[in-house]
Design a protein around this motif. Structure first.
Motif, PDB file in Angstrom:
ATOM      1  N   ARG A 179       1.825  -1.153  10.934  1.00  0.00           N
ATOM      2  CA  ARG A 179       2.225  -0.795   9.665  1.00  0.00           C
ATOM      3  C   ARG A 179       1.450   0.443   9.115  1.00  0.00           C
ATOM      4  O   ARG A 179       2.131   1.285   8.238  1.00  0.00           O
ATOM      5  CB  ARG A 179       1.969  -1.815   8.550  1.00  0.00           C
ATOM      6  CG  ARG A 179       0.497  -2.300   8.249  1.00  0.00           C
ATOM      7  CD  ARG A 179       0.083  -3.122   7.003  1.00  0.00           C
ATOM      8  NE  ARG A 179       0.746  -4.361   7.252  1.00  0.00           N
ATOM      9  CZ  ARG A 179       0.808  -5.332   6.487  1.00  0.00           C
ATOM     10  NH1 ARG A 179       0.113  -5.265   5.055  1.00  0.00           N
ATOM     11  NH2 ARG A 179       1.359  -6.677   6.560  1.00  0.00           N
ATOM     12  N   TRP A 180       0.374   0.740   9.321  1.00  0.00           N
ATOM     13  CA  TRP A 180      -0.144   1.991   8.864  1.00  0.00           C
ATOM     14  C   TRP A 180       0.245   3.123   9.429  1.00  0.00           C
ATOM     15  O   TRP A 180       0.468   4.130   8.857  1.00  0.00           O
ATOM     16  CB  TRP A 180      -1.753   1.821   8.643  1.00  0.00           C
ATOM     17  CG  TRP A 180      -2.339   0.393   8.088  1.00  0.00           C
ATOM     18  CD1 TRP A 180      -2.826  -0.388   8.922  1.00  0.00           C
ATOM     19  CD2 TRP A 180      -2.280   0.144   6.819  1.00  0.00           C
ATOM     20  NE1 TRP A 180      -2.961  -1.676   8.030  1.00  0.00           N
ATOM     21  CE2 TRP A 180      -2.816  -1.194   6.751  1.00  0.00           C
ATOM     22  CE3 TRP A 180      -1.818   0.990   5.686  1.00  0.00           C
ATOM     23  CZ2 TRP A 180      -2.720  -1.885   5.306  1.00  0.00           C
ATOM     24  CZ3 TRP A 180      -1.890   0.317   4.521  1.00  0.00           C
ATOM     25  CH2 TRP A 180      -2.378  -1.016   4.292  1.00  0.00           C
ATOM     26  N   MET A 208       3.665   4.055   8.432  1.00  0.00           N
ATOM     27  CA  MET A 208       3.987   4.389   6.891  1.00  0.00           C
ATOM     28  C   MET A 208       3.570   6.136   6.836  1.00  0.00           C
ATOM     29  O   MET A 208       4.314   6.728   6.408  1.00  0.00           O
ATOM     30  CB  MET A 208       2.574   3.639   5.993  1.00  0.00           C
ATOM     31  CG  MET A 208       2.909   4.119   4.458  1.00  0.00           C
ATOM     32  SD  MET A 208       1.701   2.981   3.609  1.00  0.00           S
ATOM     33  CE  MET A 208       1.810   1.287   4.104  1.00  0.00           C
ATOM     34  N   SER A 248       1.573  -9.094   2.674  1.00  0.00           N
ATOM     35  CA  SER A 248       3.022  -8.663   2.579  1.00  0.00           C
ATOM     36  C   SER A 248       3.230  -7.617   1.476  1.00  0.00           C
ATOM     37  O   SER A 248       4.179  -6.966   1.246  1.00  0.00           O
ATOM     38  CB  SER A 248       3.934  -9.882   2.652  1.00  0.00           C
ATOM     39  OG  SER A 248       3.600 -10.782   1.253  1.00  0.00           O
ATOM     40  N   LEU A 300       3.818  -4.139   2.502  1.00  0.00           N
ATOM     41  CA  LEU A 300       4.908  -3.734   2.922  1.00  0.00           C
ATOM     42  C   LEU A 300       6.080  -3.535   2.134  1.00  0.00           C
ATOM     43  O   LEU A 300       7.007  -2.725   2.037  1.00  0.00           O
ATOM     44  CB  LEU A 300       5.346  -4.781   4.244  1.00  0.00           C
ATOM     45  CG  LEU A 300       4.477  -4.556   5.333  1.00  0.00           C
ATOM     46  CD1 LEU A 300       5.032  -5.696   6.529  1.00  0.00           C
ATOM     47  CD2 LEU A 300       4.726  -3.115   6.112  1.00  0.00           C
ATOM     48  N   ALA A 329       5.544  -0.527   0.016  1.00  0.00           N
ATOM     49  CA  ALA A 329       6.096   0.642   0.917  1.00  0.00           C
ATOM     50  C   ALA A 329       7.405   0.898   1.134  1.00  0.00           C
ATOM     51  O   ALA A 329       8.147   2.084   0.730  1.00  0.00           O
ATOM     52  CB  ALA A 329       5.291   0.737   2.091  1.00  0.00           C
ATOM     53  N   VAL A 330       8.062  -0.085   1.463  1.00  0.00           N
ATOM     54  CA  VAL A 330       9.717  -0.214   1.451  1.00  0.00           C
ATOM     55  C   VAL A 330      10.317   0.186   0.172  1.00  0.00           C
ATOM     56  O   VAL A 330      11.327   0.756   0.298  1.00  0.00           O
ATOM     57  CB  VAL A 330      10.245  -1.678   1.870  1.00  0.00           C
ATOM     58  CG1 VAL A 330      11.660  -1.523   2.022  1.00  0.00           C
ATOM     59  CG2 VAL A 330       9.813  -1.617   3.374  1.00  0.00           C
TER      60      VAL A 330
END
Length: 430
Positions: A291-292, A295, A357, A360, A363-364
């Motif tokens: 994830r990081w 991103m 969660s 995410l 970010a999305v």
């Protein structure tokens, strides 16, 4: 902490956990201001509600505050904490953190009132905003300059360029000129600062992801009787980074001197290509999907797409020039700042990275906000609806950041650390 009768209200306030490090109040202000600023803008777009009267009108207020209010709050929080770490010098202290965030808040108020107070208001806004950025430069410049290796002077040059953009804006405003050209210069400088900062952060994040992938592969290789699955380390190579910085800086200069020109369009496409070339360092396989790392990787895609769309618009393709600009601001700047808040903000407050969660989701949401805002500049699509969706997604994303990261910044460290160092031991979830 004990107080005496000689302690001032300033001292008592500075003693709170929020002012333990420079990033804490500024990162909280960044997230909170993102919500306030875009909520007001949504009210203006959707219902025609008023925004502060400033020289140049509502769009200038929105662009200025997004860049020089929200953006510089994040830059200040990052550098007030990162520069002492990078240069091996003492932390700047609680009083500096409190004083700087109060100066930032005063500068915001002055700009909001600048149109109402006339020339006096314009001058006050100029003095406070330039004073805030000048104070930040004065705090970090000696440490960056006297660092024996001088490996981080790019931050100083970036801050100097941002100060000139800010000075140009206020000079135009005081002279009765439309000052938006200087905000665009600020966007270019911000993109350069993002490339410089992410090159430092990505070395840690991507290599951590590679370490996790090595552990996974080691287990799989053992089950396959010792097959070798070694992975190389990630390096943010200076030649590619410098080329990307040069491309962005060149486009910013050409667009300033020759606004709307075909030459600027071709240079914008070259800048996009340079940013995409930088991504060649990032192709590390499955580790990139963590994830990081992902991103930060998306930030560069948004930046490249922003310059590509800007270039195409200047070359006559039927797309609004604002489409590319918003991929840079809402997209590259918005996502990168969110990533820095989550990564540097938590680890330097004594917490492990947050794997819940909401990260995410936020970010999305920011990526969706950038894409929706860019799509509103394409022919045949509903402009008002896409703009409203974009602003709403941004507000929700940063509201989540303010909620979950604010709890971290307002509280003492949960580990054995006493300052701004990274997490020292496993901390309990917040």
């Amino acid at each position: 902490m004990r107080f005496t009768t000689r302690d001032t209200l300033f001292d008592r306030l500075a003693a709170r956990p929020l002012f333990m490090c420079g990033f804490r109040p500024f990162f909280l202000a960044t997230a909170g201001y993102a919500v306030i600023l875009l909520s007001i803008w949504l009210g203006f777009l959707a219902w025609g509600l008023g925004v502060p009267a400033v020289s140049g009108g509502p769009t200038v207020w929105h662009a200025y505050e997004l860049m020089f209010g929200f953006g510089l709050a994040a830059v200040a929080g990052f550098l007030l904490t990162a520069v002492p770490e990078f240069t091996g010098t003492p932390a700047l202290g609680r009083r500096v953190a409190l004083g700087m965030v109060l100066l930032w808040a005063a500068a915001r108020l002055a700009f909001w009132l600048s149109g109402t107070l006339g020339v006096v208001g314009e001058a006050l806004a100029a003095v406070l905003n330039l004073g805030f950025l000048g104070a930040l430069i004065a705090l970090v410049a000696p440490r960056l300059w006297h660092d024996p290796e001088r490996r981080h002077l790019a931050f100083l040059w970036g801050l100097g360029a941002m100060w000139l953009a800010l000075a140009g804006f206020h000079a135009d405003a005081l002279g009765g000129l439309y000052p938006m050209r200087w905000v665009k210069v600020g966007v270019g400088v911000m993109m350069v600062l993002i490339v410089v900062a992410l090159s430092r952060i990505s070395m840690r994040i991507v290599n951590d992801a590679l370490d996790a992938e090595r552990l996974r592969r080691d287990g799989a290789a053992a089950r396959r009787h010792g097959e070798d699955d070694d992975l190389p380390d990630y390096r943010a190579r200076p030649p590619r980074r410098n080329l990307a910085i040069f491309g962005v800086a060149l486009y910013t200069a050409v667009e300033f001197v020759l606004p709307g020109s075909v030459i600027a369009g071709w240079v914008a496409l070259a800048a996009a290509a340079a940013v995409l070339n930088l991504l060649n360092d990032w192709h590390v396989g499955r580790a990139l999907l963590s994830r990081w790392a992902l991103m930060l990787y998306v930030v560069y895609w948004l930046m490249a797409a922003g310059y590509a769309l800007s270039g195409l618009a200047l070359l006559g393709v039927p797309v609004a020039p604002s489409a590319g600009l918003h991929l840079l601001t809402i997209g590259a700047m918005g996502v990168s700042i969110f990533g820095v808040l989550c990564i540097a903000g938590r680890t330097h407050a004594g917490h492990k990275l947050d794997m819940r969660s909401w990260v995410l989701l936020a970010a999305v949401g920011l990526v969706a906000a950038a894409l929706a805002r860019a799509a509103s500049g394409l022919p045949g699509l509903p402009i008002a609806g896409l703009q409203a969706v974009s602003v709403a997604a941004w507000v929700v994303a940063y509201a989540l950041a303010a909620r979950y990261l604010g709890a971290v910044f307002l509280a003492p460290r949960p580990d054995s650390g006493t300052g701004c160092e990274e997490v020292l031991e496993e901390a309990s979830p917040p």
